[in-house]
Design an enzyme around this catalytic site. Structure first.
Site, PDB file in Angstrom:
ATOM      1  N   HIS A 195       0.830  -1.207   0.000  1.00  0.00           N
ATOM      2  CA  HIS A 195       0.000   0.000   0.000  1.00  0.00           C
ATOM      3  C   HIS A 195       0.865   1.258   0.000  1.00  0.00           C
ATOM      4  CE1 HIS A 195      -2.935   3.010   1.107  1.00  0.00           C
ATOM      5  NE2 HIS A 195      -2.365   3.192   2.287  1.00  0.00           N
TER       6      HIS A 195
ATOM      7  N   GLU B  40       0.474   6.112  12.869  1.00  0.00           N
ATOM      8  CA  GLU B  40      -0.796   5.560  13.318  1.00  0.00           C
ATOM      9  C   GLU B  40      -0.761   4.045  13.525  1.00  0.00           C
ATOM     10  OE1 GLU B  40      -4.095   6.495  10.828  1.00  0.00           O
ATOM     11  OE2 GLU B  40      -5.491   6.459  12.502  1.00  0.00           O
ATOM     12  N   ASP B  41      -0.086   3.341  12.654  1.00  0.00           N
ATOM     13  CA  ASP B  41      -0.203   1.870  12.659  1.00  0.00           C
ATOM     14  C   ASP B  41       1.015   1.100  13.142  1.00  0.00           C
ATOM     15  OD1 ASP B  41      -2.660   2.352  11.574  1.00  0.00           O
ATOM     16  OD2 ASP B  41      -2.102   1.889   9.517  1.00  0.00           O
TER      17      ASP B  41
ATOM     18  N   ASP C 291     -21.895  14.048 -24.653  1.00  0.00           N
ATOM     19  CA  ASP C 291     -20.463  14.043 -24.335  1.00  0.00           C
ATOM     20  C   ASP C 291     -20.002  12.671 -23.844  1.00  0.00           C
ATOM     21  OD1 ASP C 291     -21.775  14.069 -21.941  1.00  0.00           O
ATOM     22  OD2 ASP C 291     -20.442  15.511 -20.985  1.00  0.00           O
TER      23      ASP C 291
HETATM   24 MN    MN Z   1      -2.827   4.599   3.959  1.00  0.00          MN
END
Ligand code: MN
Length: 513
Positions: free
Chosen positions: A47, A75-76, A258
């Site tokens: 990620h 955070e993780d 369009d």
């Molecule tokens: Mn993320």
């Protein structure tokens, strides 16, 4: 998983010291996340590497990319702010902390909607790069949403549509906006998405072939009449914006002009107008479909010439003509003004989304084709500062991401200008309306719908009755009271700010004479 070298390769002119920095952040993030997994079961670093890759492909600078790698560490993982500051310095820490802060902005449903949005804007008004990292983070999360537990998917997709899409739109990041919309759409409106896809496949299953054929005709003509430098490409309208249009047109796909668009990208404004003439000579234009957004840009800064034509084979095509700079602005918006280097054309190719696998022939990424004989790739992009809205051009002039002196006052000035020239107000149901500073309830009413504007009788701001010339402020909740008998007054022109409202008021007043 993207390797550090693949990511660095996106930025070819990177100094050795910056390459080292990017490699170091990559290794550091991989180590920090070594015990984390994504819902897909893949290492978490897939990620963060993807976020870094996308940022690099967009042309963002090395420090922004580093912050992209590190954006989830605080955070993780056990990594602390102190460690990031020590290893990577204050600027990267600032970006990482900015993104971390944004994770607390969550959408819980319509009642929390307004507040979340306001928090988001306030929190991000600090640095546009924080916002760009967060949007790219969300893009990758949306691309991998199929791995997320079903009960969470809808909330995340809805949050994307309600919060991230308006932000991307606000920043003029058209490409990212379209990607986010089309990824979120089937999770939020599964039945409608199915219906749109079916309709599209049935009616235009061979859209790509049609477009490919018409493009050759166009390329040939442009080259014949001696236009030397141009690129052509095409796109099929995004599913989500098609959905909105279909709803307005009673699901009649033939009423949408369009759906298929051809783009001509040239070097100068002069060549834009010249190309328009060539197109109208080649294909029959439909009446009243010519729009000059070069002379009259859209409120978010979008510039292009639009026309709709019927080709010899009877295909209705929207033609969009713009300079390279305008093209970059429309694809990347504000990001193109904080570029470290402009992305190569091939970098604008989108990652496969779930739609590319659903109907592969229709949803290929935007295809760029450059006739070898007619284009010089080294042509530099000349901005047209007078045509770029003030709030964007000022950022462009004063603020380059990852410049030598990134924490200078310039940054603060440019960003306060960016966020101070526009305001965000809300409808009672929580929709965001983006207006220029000094806008009135009349501007708001016309921004909602011309019919609402035309029949405005009174207005409430934050549930209190106000006069129509009241200046709206950030975060105001605006309610318009309409009456059938009400109609525009010449006095409105004394305080209406948007060209949309002014044009409409003048038009209605003239009709009455
Ligand atoms: Mn993320």
């Amino acid at each position: 998983m993207y390797s550090a070298d693949e990511i660095i390769a996106q930025l070819n002119d990177l100094a050795e010291i910056d390459r080292e920095l990017v490699r170091k952040a990559y290794v550091f993030a991989a180590e920090a996340h070594k015990d984390n997994k994504r819902y897909s079961g893949e290492p978490y670093m897939t990620h963060t590497a993807a976020v870094g890759y996308k940022l690099a492909a967009m042309g963002m600078g090395p420090r922004t990319i580093c912050a992209g790698f590190l954006h989830d560490t605080i955070e993780d993982t056990p990594i602390t702010s102190e460690q990031i500051k020590q290893e990577f310095g204050e600027e990267i820490l600032f970006l990482v902390e900015g993104v971390t802060k944004l994770s607390s902005v969550r959408y819980y449903g319509t009642d929390r909607h307004n507040e979340s949005l306001r928090k988001l804007f306030v929190a991000t008004s600090q640095d546009i790069r924080v916002l760009i990292i967060k949007l790219v983070d969300r893009l990758h999360n949306m691309e991998t949403l199929n791995h997320v537990p079903t009960e969470k998917q809808e909330r995340i997709a809805r949050e994307t549509l309600e919060i991230y899409v308006p932000v991307a739109h606000r920043l003029g990041m058209g490409k990212l906006r379209k990607e986010l919309e089309d990824l979120a759409f089937p999770y939020v409106y599964p039945e409608d998405a199915k219906r749109v896809i079916e309709l599209l496949t049935k009616r235009y299953g061979n859209a790509k072939e049609i477009l490919e054929r018409e493009r050759k005709v166009l390329q040939k003509r442009l080259a014949e009449v001696g236009l030397r430098k141009f690129q052509t490409s095409f796109r099929v309208k995004g599913l989500y914006s098609l959905y909105h249009k279909l709803k307005r047109k009673e699901w009649d796909i033939d009423a949408i002009y369009d759906l298929m668009a051809m783009r001509i990208i040239v070097d100068s404004v002069e060549d834009c107008y010249r190309s328009l003439g060539i197109v109208h000579d080649l294909w029959r234009p439909l009446p009243q479909r010519v729009k000059d957004y070069i002379a009259f840009p859209k409120p978010n800064g979008y510039q292009s010439l639009h026309t709709t034509v019927a080709t010899q084979s009877g295909t209705i095509l929207e033609i969009q003509i713009r300079t390279k700079q305008m093209h970059q602005d429309s694809e990347f918006g504000v990001a193109s003004h904080v570029f470290y280097k402009p992305p190569a054309v091939s970098d604008t190719v989108k990652q496969p989304s779930m739609f590319t696998s659903l109907i592969p022939s229709l949803f290929r990424p935007f295809q760029e084709s450059i006739p070898k004989e007619s284009i010089d790739k080294s042509v530099s992009i000349t901005p047209h500062p007078q045509k770029i809205p003030r709030w964007i051009s000022q950022i462009g002039q004063t603020y380059n991401a990852d410049s030598k002196n990134p924490t200078s006052e310039f940054v603060a000035d440019a960003e306060s200008d960016f966020f101070s020239n526009r305001i965000f107000v809300f409808t009672p149901t929580g929709d965001v309306v983006d207006l220029p500073v000094g806008a009135s309830p009349i501007d708001f009413a016309y921004a909602i719908h011309s019919e609402v504007g035309d029949h405005t009788f009174g207005a409430k701001v934050n549930r209190k009755l106000v006069s129509l010339d009241t200046e709206l402020k950030n975060g105001d909740i605006v309610e318009i009271d309409t009456r059938k008998s009400a109609k525009p007054s010449p006095k409105w022109l004394n305080f209406a700010k948007t060209s949309l409202a002014r044009r409409r008021i003048k038009g209605t007043l003239e009709q009455d004479i």
